[in-house]
Every structure is written in C-alpha cells, then in structure tokens.
Motif scaffolding. Structure first.
Motif: not given
Length: 231
Positions: A111-112, A165-168, A179-184, A200-202
């Motif tokens: 995350p950025n 929250l915990q997200c994906r 497929e999971v691309v990212a989680s944050w 949020l940018l990721l």
C-alpha cells in the motif's frame, strides 16, 4: 502557458515539478506514448530516495558514466527553481544500483496511500482503467491494468472506506479461477473519507492475462464484498 519537455519525465517521477508544471506534464502524458512508457519505470525513484539523507551522499562523488543523462538534464532545467542538486544525483545513482528493484518492486502490492508518484499512480494514469462506486458500501474503486509477459500488472485506487479492516483484491477469470492480487489493512481513519481524504494506492499482479479477466473483487478477509469491478 507552461512549457513541457520530454526529459521532464525524470523530474516528474522525483516530485521536483511545481504544481503547475506537474499538471502540464500530466496533460502531456496523455498524448505522448514515449513519456507514458517511461514514467512507470522512473516513478519508483521517488520511493527509493525517501529514506536517503543528503549528508549520506556528500562523501562519495558518483562516476560520470553512472549518472543518468536524463536526470542531469532534468536537474539543469530545475536549477533556476532552486532544486537541491544532491537529491537528483542520489536518484541517478539509485537508478543504476537498484534497476532490478524498480522492475521487480512494481508488483509487490505494498500500500502506498501518500504518494502521487508511486508505480500504482503511474499505472492508473497510463494503463487501461475501470471505475465503479458500489451503492451499498459507498466505496469507489479504480482498477488499472497493464499487460506483462508473466500476466497482468494491476493497480488499485480506493476511496470511501473506513476501518479498521483487513482487505484483499481478487482477480477473477472468465473460467471462474481467482487469484489474490494484494492484501492490506485499513486503519480506523480510513481512506478517501472526511478527515482522511487521501485514497489508498497499491499495486500487485495476477498470472491471468487481460483477455482472461472477468472482474475484480475488493472484499474483507471475512468475505464481505466492498466493490466489484467488471473488466
């Protein structure tokens, strides 16, 4: 009218342009395929020099052959605007020393949320984008896609979400494969909401090619769907 030069792509990636110059260069990117192709590679330089203090660079003078001609020209253009030359030299050295990091780090999915010069921001500007606002959750999502030899580079901008929250982010193919691309994690203050306006940018990646993708799902780890972005 602000004059735009092709070599400004380095200064843009480093965050050395004024607000007016940055806006002019972003307009230029929309019609210049050459600069658009380079900006993604240079965008990570700004992230690389965040932890570099100018004093760490003073004892060592870079060899002339390792200093990027592109960055030297960009620095010359900005001298009259009192740009610190040390940071530009540092960026030139880091491009050579960390070339592999720039190429591989673009798919880490970190995350950025605080940088408009991140690889995610660059992809959202130059790639194919899809936007949706979910009426139930109020979350606005922008997904950017770029073809790669290994699959698809994916960027996400997320607004209107509160935590904790915990997200994906899931990529779902036409054949149902996911497929999971990212989680944050989303902190309590959230992203793109009153009091915390930055999105949020990721970015991350999927082995699915663009022509195999059906949609992306943003969801919490317990399965609650925040948004679905059809592609």
């Amino acid at each position: 009218m602000t004059e735009v030069h092709h070599e400004d792509v380095a200064a843009y990636a480093l965050g050395l342009l004024s607000e007016e110059e940055r806006a002019a260069f972003e307009r230029h990117l929309k019609s210049c395929g050459s600069c658009a192709g380079e900006v993604g590679s240079f965008a990570a330089m700004g992230e690389l020099i965040r932890g570099v203090h100018p004093d760490d660079l003073l004892p060592h003078q870079p060899e002339p052959q390792v200093e990027s001609l592109l960055v030297r020209r960009a620095a010359a253009e900005r001298r009259r605007r009192r740009v610190n030359r040390t940071f530009t030299t540092a960026a030139a050295c880091l491009v050579v020393a960390a070339g592999v990091f720039v190429a591989v780090g673009s798919v880490t999915g970190e995350p950025n949320p605080d940088s408009i010069h991140s690889p995610a921001a660059a992809l959202l500007m130059t790639g194919r984008t899809y936007t949706v606002t979910d009426p139930a959750s109020g979350v606005t999502s922008v997904v950017g896609l770029e073809d790669k030899g290994w699959g698809t580079h994916v960027a996400l901008e997320l607004k209107g979400v509160k935590g904790p929250l915990q997200c994906r982010l899931l990529a779902v193919g036409d054949d149902g494969r996911s497929e999971v691309v990212a989680s944050w994690g989303v902190p309590g203050k959230g992203y793109g909401v009153p009091g915390s306006p930055d999105p949020l940018l990721l970015h991350g990646g999927t082995s699915l090619n663009q022509d195999e993708l059906n949609h992306f799902t943003i969801q919490t780890v317990d399965g609650r769907i925040l948004a679905t972005v059809a592609v």
